[in-house]
Design a protein around this motif. Structure first.
Motif, short mmCIF file in Angstrom:
data_model
loop_
_atom_site.label_atom_id
_atom_site.label_comp_id
_atom_site.label_asym_id
_atom_site.label_seq_id
_atom_site.Cartn_x
_atom_site.Cartn_y
_atom_site.Cartn_z
N THR A 11 0.51 -1.65 0.52
CA THR A 11 0.35 -0.16 0.56
C THR A 11 0.46 1.31 0.01
N MET A 12 0.63 2.51 -0.83
CA MET A 12 1.07 3.80 -1.04
C MET A 12 0.09 4.24 -0.04
N VAL A 13 0.76 5.17 0.80
CA VAL A 13 -0.04 6.01 1.68
C VAL A 13 0.47 7.83 1.61
N ASN A 14 -0.64 8.37 0.78
CA ASN A 14 -0.01 9.88 0.24
C ASN A 14 -1.04 10.52 0.92
N VAL A 15 -0.17 11.90 1.37
CA VAL A 15 -1.59 12.44 2.54
C VAL A 15 -0.44 14.04 1.96
N LYS A 16 -1.38 14.51 2.38
CA LYS A 16 -1.10 16.60 2.08
C LYS A 16 -1.62 16.71 3.66
N LEU A 17 -0.51 17.37 4.55
CA LEU A 17 -0.85 18.00 6.00
C LEU A 17 -0.53 19.53 6.03
N ARG A 18 -0.87 20.41 6.39
CA ARG A 18 -0.92 21.91 6.57
C ARG A 18 0.19 21.58 7.58
N LEU A 19 1.30 22.64 7.89
CA LEU A 19 1.97 23.19 8.46
C LEU A 19 1.91 24.10 8.98
N PRO A 20 1.56 24.06 10.70
CA PRO A 20 1.57 25.27 11.86
C PRO A 20 2.57 25.90 11.97
N ALA A 21 3.15 26.61 10.14
CA ALA A 21 4.12 27.45 10.32
C ALA A 21 3.38 28.90 9.88
N VAL A 22 2.27 29.48 11.08
CA VAL A 22 0.91 30.40 10.66
C VAL A 22 1.53 31.62 11.18
N LEU A 23 0.42 32.58 10.50
CA LEU A 23 1.48 34.55 11.11
C LEU A 23 1.39 34.61 12.02
N ASN A 24 0.75 33.83 13.47
CA ASN A 24 0.23 34.35 14.85
C ASN A 24 2.18 34.02 15.17
N LYS A 25 2.67 32.64 14.38
CA LYS A 25 4.11 32.17 15.46
C LYS A 25 4.87 33.24 14.74
#
Lengths: 958, 144
Positions: free
Chosen positions: A852-866
């Motif tokens: 099985t190939m698993v692929n996910v796209k995940l947002r990274l929490p490098a957001v403005l308020n950091k």
């Protein structure tokens, strides 16, 4: 008092005390018992006074430790005596001699009921006391209604009512159905307005039992508990007689805070604020004083307050106060306080994300593991077990192993179970795991349960890399002159299976292996023989070309056992003997064991199932259970191969997670700067719960149930999907599902949680867990991705690609292509913020597990308020700055109409978590909130940002 | 919840036992024996808490007498420890500095049982005011 003037009894007591030895005493007691027995038997017309005398003597004899198996009837019959002195003795002796399971007690139900509903207050008290102390189910069913009446009666004295409250508590514990929730909740709330502190103390105990079963029904009691606590903590209107060494009833304070721990949250902001003020006061205002009793009482209150703060998952600042206090406590010399410090630190680990801070105290905690007091050692062990993770597993497990040799027998089993679990959960590499378990068996074989060695065999079977290593190790241990039988079992099993892998090494020829195993044969019990026989058969099978001498030796053994009385041994011997004459076909039948299916560790389950017996369920446990309840277990695989019987190793190999709906809309808006971003505040559980469960479960073979389970909020999330879309609360499409591998937990919620804090789990599925830890300084950030393989097989084709938005410069260090079994890989990621933007970086992550190939796209929490850093400005700075900004694009204004405004304290909290400093008092209008912060990016450098939130109440136009 | 209360001397003689959970006599003897063994040899510098089966015992020694409360694992230890002390203070009021002999020779006066029943009921604290309990004892005395 009641029995004054009973000369006979006084004489008897003196006689007993003057006895020179146990034998004399027994003779004297037997004589007296004989005397009493004859009296009861012969003199039918015994007067109540006489009965009383004898019954009381019986009680004395009973207290001395002698069996008194007659006279129960007489004791019970005294209850119906008309006069107080006899009745009193009847009640007291019955309560001591009998328990709820005695038949005689049932005979008394009617008399007792008559006393309860009668007019005589003294009799009421006696009856309530008896029922409260030894009443059983039958009492509950026939008396609960009457007891409830007394409790709320306005004509009864507090004396009767406090007894009624606790009597009802007893009956409720015997049968919860006797308290009708609908009718009783309001009454219960009224009881909390009670002026008499005795009645209030008793009622509070009753409330604790009620809310522990059903907090929803008793919501109305919550504000009253807070009021009570406030009144006590501020010592307002507390009669002198209810203060203890100057402290307003510490017991009532403790009970009240205990009751509050069963309510999941405190929603009303005013109540919440008052509660936090009180708690803050307790946390900060408890000093160490010389007087032991005062000190204990104030610390009883303090520790209960700590528990409540942890439960409420308070603001960060308060939590760190708690950790600081506990850190102080575990280092003090006073043993009670140190014990409680350790105990509460362990509890803290269960509810909140403080692992890192607690780790700083590791050395101190290890010192307590060597304390002379076993109570303290136990708490230290629990804490070390709880705080262990990949980073400190080696140190901690080695400490435990070292301690094992000197530990008390009482602790060894627990100690070895815990060491085994930690080694399994957090092993940096599997050979270390094998080392640990073999050392465990070597040092404390008697205390190592079968589960432990079954588990190591499973690992070795499932990991080819490990097999020859384990075989070599097993061989080493067999060289020792005296080894534990468990070691014989595990070594024989492993060498039988994998010894042939090392056949070329000196000392590993089939003959030598057989000899060294067979040397142990005379010392083992029947449970080990079958394993030895299997091992011999396998050695024989691997001996190519056959060696006649070895063959004969082994056949002789099989022959010998063919007539063994033990069926298992007999069958194996007969079958192996027949099979080994079949030549080549033997190879197929005795081939290597197939791999075991992945399954939850029986050890971990064992530790989780540890029996606890408490009158009320613990609040912490309750929460953990609520989180687990939605998991659906869909498979039940039986192990296909013939390991020694292991019925206890359970399924839970595949947990199906309800699929998530992913809203796709307006990718620009992150909802971070938007107060409506808090869409989940109705959730029954704070989202962090799940994440902590996950963190604790890092790298377990399969996460503990807390981690695998879908927590309830995802269900709520689905339900709220639609309204949140209407709110434009911004969810970006991510986390596509691919293949059959389903994520565990809600990806979006994990992302949101990480936007507000700097460490936690970003993604998890049955194979892998991705954790994040971040540090931010000005416009730069350093994130570390922790990729943890949860399986006992490798994950291949691992790829991590960062898709940065244009305003971020991101550099990910090399990600290895394979992650070894149960290993964790750390990949640092450098981030630099070039200019302001609300776009989000995405991690494109893929791996291969089996086919099985698993692929996910995940947002990274490098957001403005950091990239914000809080700053405080004075009014002199704020208003001129504010006015100097004329309009867009530098100054933006947005009016949100028709929404229910967030209460100000919550709004302030929200601002603070986004790293906007709220400046109280800057704006004279109390409905307005002013905040400031600095934003950092490479192009803008430090940039002062000001926020003003103003609340207008619009009058209705209709 | 308090499971049971024991007052024992150093030799292990039980001077007062009150059970709030149903136990058979043989089990009671076993419990009393085990609790005594558990607490009697503990160093005075140790904690006042010790695990006992699936519960814990909170104990305190006053001269030759051990006062032991068996409570739930989740209960507040210090609160129960001070509960023992409060009980001793109340006993002191009646026996002025209570000692083992008081409990033995005043056994027939019922007093200790009556005090305990006013103080603890159903395994929970009922009354924490010394005055309230002393007054109640006065009332009961008048009933004789």
């Amino acid at each position: 008092m009641a029995l004054s003037g009973m000369r006979g009894l006084s004489v008897f007591i003196s006689d007993v005390r003057n006895c020179q030895n146990k034998e004399q005493e027994r003779l004297r007691v037997d004589k007296e018992l004989g005397n009493v027995r004859t009296r009861f038997k012969n003199e039918k017309g015994l007067s109540p006074y006489e009965k009383k005398k004898y019954v009381w003597k019986m009680l004395y004899i009973y207290m001395l430790g002698y069996d008194v198996d007659f006279g129960h009837m007489e004791a019970v019959s005294l209850i119906s005596a008309p006069k107080y002195p006899e009745k009193q003795v009847g009640y007291i002796v019955t309560a001591c001699l009998l328990n709820e399971n005695h038949d005689f007690l049932r005979l008394a139900i009617n008399t007792v009921r008559n006393d309860i509903i009668g007019r005589n207050e003294t009799f009421q008290c006696l009856a309530l006391t008896l029922v409260g102390n030894i009443g059983g189910r039958e009492f509950a069913e026939s008396l609960a209604a009457d007891v409830q009446k007394l409790l709320i009666s306005s004509s009864c004295r507090p004396l009767v009512r406090k007894k009624a409250a606790l009597c009802l508590l007893r009956l409720y514990r015997k049968n919860p159905d006797v308290v009708n929730v609908d009718g009783w909740a309001d009454r219960m709330a009224q009881l909390l307005d009670e002026r008499d502190l005795g009645v209030l103390t008793s009622s509070m105990s009753l409330l604790v039992a009620l809310v522990s079963n059903n907090h929803e029904a008793y919501w109305s009691c919550l504000p009253k508990c807070v009021k009570t606590l406030e009144r006590l903590a501020r010592n307002q209107d507390i009669p002198q007689e209810y203060t203890y060494y100057g402290i307003p009833s510490p017991w009532l304070q403790v009970k009240t805070m205990r009751a509050l721990q069963y309510f999941p949250t405190v929603e009303d902001p005013n109540t919440r604020r008052s509660l936090f003020e009180v708690l803050q006061r307790i946390l900060m205002g408890t000093d160490v004083v010389k007087n032991v009793n005062k000190n204990n009482a104030s610390h009883a209150v303090l520790f209960e307050a700590l528990a409540l703060v942890m439960h409420l998952d308070a603001e960060k600042e308060m939590m760190s106060q708690c950790v600081a206090l506990l850190g102080k406590f575990i280092a003090v010399r006073e043993p009670n306080i140190r014990y409680l410090g350790l105990e509460n630190m362990t509890r803290m680990l269960m509810v909140t994300d403080v692992q890192d801070i607690i780790k700083r105290h590791q050395a101190q905690i290890i010192t307590s593991l060597k304390d002379p007091d076993i109570s303290i050692r136990r708490r230290a062990l629990d804490l070390l077990y709880g705080m262990c993770d990949v980073s400190n597993a080696k140190d901690i497990v080695e400490e435990l192993l070292q301690y094992l040799s000197s530990a008390d027998f009482a602790m060894r089993e627990e100690l070895s179970l815990k060491a085994a679990i930690l080694a399994e959960k957090f092993a940096p590499d599997l050979s270390w795991y094998v080392d640990v378990i073999l050392q465990l068996i070597d040092k404390a074989g008697d205390f190592v349960s079968d589960d432990i060695w079954f588990r190591v065999v499973q690992f070795v079977t499932n990991n080819e890399d490990l097999q020859s290593y384990a075989a070599a190790k097993a061989r080493e241990y067999l060289n020792k002159p005296a080894i534990h039988e468990t070691m014989v079992k595990v070594s024989a099993y492993i060498l039988g299976e994998y010894g042939h892998l090392l056949a070329r090494r000196p000392g590993y020829s089939p003959k030598e292996l057989f000899t060294i195993i067979h040397e142990k044969h005379p010392t083992v019990s029947t449970s080990t023989i079958p394993i030895l026989l299997s091992s011999y058969a396998k050695i024989l099978m691997h001996t190519q070309p056959p060696e006649p001498e070895l063959q004969n030796q082994i056949w002789t053994i099989f022959n010998k056992y063919e007539s063994c009385i033990d069926v298992e041994i007999q069958q194996r011997a007969a079958e192996y003997f027949a099979l080994s004459r079949k030549g080549a076909s033997l190879m197929d039948i005795l081939a290597e064991m197939p791999k075991f299916p992945e399954r939850q560790s029986a050890l971990i389950r064992k530790a989780e199932d540890a029996e606890v017996d408490t009158a009320e369920q613990s609040a912490i446990k309750l929460r953990a259970q609520q989180q687990m309840s939605t998991a659906l277990v869909v498979t039940d695989q039986r192990p296909p191969n013939g390991m020694p019987a292991q019925p206890s190793i359970g399924p839970l190999s595949l947990v199906k997670v309800p699929s998530e709906t992913v809203d796709s809309q307006n990718p620009g808006d992150q909802g971070l700067t938007h107060p409506n971003g808090v869409v989940y505040k109705e959730d029954p559980q704070p989202p962090s719960q799940d994440i902590i469960g996950d963190l604790l479960g890092t790298l377990s073979i399969e996460g503990p149930p807390g981690a695998v389970a879908q927590s309830p909020q995802s269900a709520t999330y689905e339900a709220e999907g639609a309204p949140s879309a209407a709110d434009a609360a911004a969810l970006v499409p991510v986390g596509e599902e691919s293949g059959s591998v389903q994520p565990i937990g809600n990806i979006n919620e994990r992302f949101y949680a990480l936007c507000l804090k700097d460490s936690g789990v970003l993604y998890e599925d049955p194979n892998i867990q991705i954790g994040i830890k971040a540090e931010w300084r000005a416009h730069q950030g350093r994130l570390v991705l922790f990729l943890g393989n949860k399986n006992t097989a490798s994950l291949g084709s691992v790829q991590a690609l960062i898709l940065p938005p244009t305003h971020l410069k991101m550099e990910l260090s090399l990600v290895p292509e394979t992650i070894p079994p149960r290993a964790q890989v750390q990949c640092p990621l450098e981030v630099m913020n070039l200019r302001p933007s609300r776009d989000v970086a995405v991690l494109d992550f893929s791996y291969k597990f089996g086919p099985t190939m698993v692929n996910v796209k995940l947002r990274l929490p490098a957001v403005l308020n950091k990239f914000l850093q809080p700053i405080t400005v004075s009014p002199e700075e704020f208003f001129p700055q504010w006015r100097s900004l004329s309009g867009p694009p530098l100054k933006l204004q947005e009016v949100v109409r028709g929404v229910r405004p967030l209460p100000l304290p919550e709004m302030a909290n929200l601002f603070n978590t986004y790293r906007l400093t709220v400046c109280p008092g800057l704006d004279p209008n109390p409905n307005n909130l002013v905040a400031s912060t600095t934003f950092y990016s490479e192009t803008t450098r430090a940039m002062l940002c000001l926020v003003s939130s103003q609340l207008f109440i619009e009058s209705s136009t209709l | 919840m308090i499971r049971f209360i024991l007052l024992q001397n150093r030799q292990g003689k039980t001077r007062l036992a009150k059970y709030y959970v149903p136990l058979e006599d043989s089990e009671k003897h076993k419990v009393e024996y085990e609790v005594h063994r558990l607490v009697v040899n503990r160093d005075p510098k140790f904690t006042n808490f010790v695990e006992f089966r699936t519960h814990k015992v909170i104990y305190r020694r006053y001269a030759g007498l051990f006062f032991s409360l068996c409570v739930d694992i989740t209960d507040n230890e210090l609160a129960y420890l001070e509960c023992i002390h409060l009980f001793v203070e109340i006993l002191d009021h009646f026996f002025s500095n209570v000692c083992e002999l008081d409990l033995v020779f005043n056994f027939h006066k019922v007093l200790v049982y009556l005090i305990l029943d006013e103080f603890i009921l159903a395994g929970e604290l009922q009354e924490t005011s010394k005055r309230a309990i002393i007054e109640r004892m006065g009332e009961l005395e008048k009933l004789e």
